[in-house]
Design a protein around this motif. Structure first.
Motif, short mmCIF file in Angstrom:
data_model
loop_
_atom_site.label_atom_id
_atom_site.label_comp_id
_atom_site.label_asym_id
_atom_site.label_seq_id
_atom_site.Cartn_x
_atom_site.Cartn_y
_atom_site.Cartn_z
N MET A 122 -44.15 13.02 34.70
CA MET A 122 -42.74 13.36 34.82
C MET A 122 -42.21 12.95 36.19
O MET A 122 -41.12 12.41 36.30
N LYS A 123 -42.97 13.23 37.24
CA LYS A 123 -42.51 12.88 38.57
C LYS A 123 -42.37 11.37 38.72
O LYS A 123 -41.43 10.90 39.35
N ASP A 124 -43.32 10.61 38.16
CA ASP A 124 -43.24 9.16 38.24
C ASP A 124 -41.94 8.66 37.60
O ASP A 124 -41.28 7.77 38.13
N TYR A 125 -41.59 9.26 36.47
CA TYR A 125 -40.35 8.89 35.78
C TYR A 125 -39.15 9.21 36.67
O TYR A 125 -38.23 8.41 36.79
N ASN A 126 -39.18 10.39 37.30
CA ASN A 126 -38.07 10.77 38.18
C ASN A 126 -37.91 9.79 39.33
O ASN A 126 -36.80 9.39 39.66
N TYR A 127 -39.02 9.43 39.95
CA TYR A 127 -38.96 8.50 41.08
C TYR A 127 -38.52 7.11 40.63
O TYR A 127 -37.76 6.44 41.33
N LYS A 128 -38.98 6.70 39.46
CA LYS A 128 -38.59 5.39 38.94
C LYS A 128 -37.08 5.38 38.66
O LYS A 128 -36.39 4.42 39.02
N LEU A 129 -36.60 6.43 38.04
CA LEU A 129 -35.17 6.51 37.75
C LEU A 129 -34.35 6.58 39.05
O LEU A 129 -33.33 5.91 39.17
N LEU A 130 -34.83 7.34 40.02
CA LEU A 130 -34.15 7.40 41.31
C LEU A 130 -34.07 6.01 41.95
O LEU A 130 -33.04 5.61 42.47
N GLU A 131 -35.17 5.29 41.88
CA GLU A 131 -35.20 3.93 42.45
C GLU A 131 -34.18 3.03 41.74
O GLU A 131 -33.46 2.28 42.38
N GLU A 132 -34.11 3.14 40.41
CA GLU A 132 -33.15 2.34 39.65
C GLU A 132 -31.71 2.67 40.07
O GLU A 132 -30.88 1.78 40.23
N ILE A 133 -31.44 3.95 40.26
CA ILE A 133 -30.09 4.38 40.65
C ILE A 133 -29.75 3.82 42.03
O ILE A 133 -28.67 3.27 42.24
N LEU A 134 -30.67 3.96 42.96
CA LEU A 134 -30.40 3.54 44.34
C LEU A 134 -30.34 2.04 44.51
O LEU A 134 -29.61 1.53 45.38
N CYS A 135 -31.07 1.30 43.70
CA CYS A 135 -31.12 -0.15 43.84
C CYS A 135 -30.02 -0.87 43.07
O CYS A 135 -29.84 -2.07 43.22
N ASN A 136 -29.31 -0.14 42.25
CA ASN A 136 -28.31 -0.76 41.40
C ASN A 136 -27.05 -1.09 42.18
O ASN A 136 -26.56 -0.28 42.96
N LYS A 137 -26.54 -2.30 41.94
CA LYS A 137 -25.34 -2.77 42.66
C LYS A 137 -24.04 -2.43 41.94
O LYS A 137 -22.99 -2.36 42.55
N ASP A 138 -24.11 -2.23 40.62
CA ASP A 138 -22.90 -1.94 39.86
C ASP A 138 -23.08 -0.62 39.11
O ASP A 138 -23.65 -0.58 38.02
N PRO A 139 -22.61 0.49 39.69
CA PRO A 139 -22.85 1.80 39.08
C PRO A 139 -22.20 1.97 37.71
O PRO A 139 -22.77 2.62 36.84
N ILE A 140 -21.07 1.37 37.50
CA ILE A 140 -20.38 1.51 36.21
C ILE A 140 -21.25 0.94 35.10
O ILE A 140 -21.51 1.60 34.09
N ILE A 141 -21.68 -0.29 35.27
CA ILE A 141 -22.53 -0.94 34.26
C ILE A 141 -23.85 -0.18 34.10
O ILE A 141 -24.30 0.09 32.99
N PHE A 142 -24.46 0.18 35.23
CA PHE A 142 -25.75 0.88 35.18
C PHE A 142 -25.65 2.18 34.39
O PHE A 142 -26.43 2.42 33.47
N PHE A 143 -24.69 3.02 34.74
CA PHE A 143 -24.61 4.32 34.08
C PHE A 143 -24.17 4.21 32.62
O PHE A 143 -24.65 4.96 31.77
N LYS A 144 -23.31 3.26 32.30
CA LYS A 144 -22.91 3.06 30.91
C LYS A 144 -24.09 2.57 30.07
O LYS A 144 -24.26 2.99 28.93
N ASN A 145 -24.90 1.69 30.63
CA ASN A 145 -26.05 1.15 29.90
C ASN A 145 -27.24 2.11 29.84
O ASN A 145 -28.16 1.89 29.05
N ASN A 146 -27.25 3.12 30.67
CA ASN A 146 -28.40 4.02 30.75
C ASN A 146 -28.04 5.48 30.51
O ASN A 146 -28.79 6.37 30.90
N VAL A 147 -26.94 5.71 29.85
CA VAL A 147 -26.47 7.08 29.63
C VAL A 147 -27.52 7.94 28.92
O VAL A 147 -27.64 9.14 29.18
N TYR A 148 -28.33 7.35 28.07
CA TYR A 148 -29.36 8.09 27.33
C TYR A 148 -30.43 8.69 28.25
O TYR A 148 -31.13 9.63 27.88
#
Length: 140
Positions: A1-27
């Protein structure tokens, strides 16, 4: 579970376009549902609602409102439910997450005592005795 949290955190922080990222990853961002989780625990642990309520020492009416999803329980009430269900540490953390409250932390004496009690399979009464002996408020 922690690995998933850190991976998701990394994806959030590294993403350049938050609108596209959050719309594509809402699940990936689930809204916690305490009511569903409590009913899952009843089935998983093969116990009745009335048994858990009695063991938790929570006011009967209030407890039924929690199970019905009409009340948002305090962290203290969630600890009482956790011990009534005889949850382990990981299951308790998950219960706290489903209620959108802070998970247990080893940096808090009270939380550390609760962690110790969960790992060592204390009853709620045994935990309250330990908390009292350490000058901490019991779980009610």
């Amino acid at each position: 579970m922690k690995d998933y949290n850190y991976k998701l955190l990394e994806e959030i922080l590294c993403n350049k376009d938050p609108i596209i990222f959050f719309k594509n990853n809402v699940y990936k961002f689930q809204t916690p549902d305490l009511k569903k989780h409590l009913h899952y625990l009843l089935k998983e642990k093969n116990v009745t609602k009335s048994h858990i309520i009695k063991k938790s020492t929570i006011n009967i009416t209030y407890a039924y409102h929690i199970f019905a999803g009409h009340k948002n329980p305090s962290r203290e009430k969630l600890f009482a439910l956790s011990f009534a269900f005889k949850l382990n540490l990981e299951e308790t953390q998950k219960l706290l997450r489903h209620a959108s409250v802070m998970e247990l932390s080893v940096f808090s004496l009270r939380d550390a005592v609760i962690i110790y009690a969960l790992v060592n399979k204390y009853t709620l009464m045994d935990l309250n005795d330990l908390l009292y002996d350490l000058g901490e408020e019991p779980i009610e």
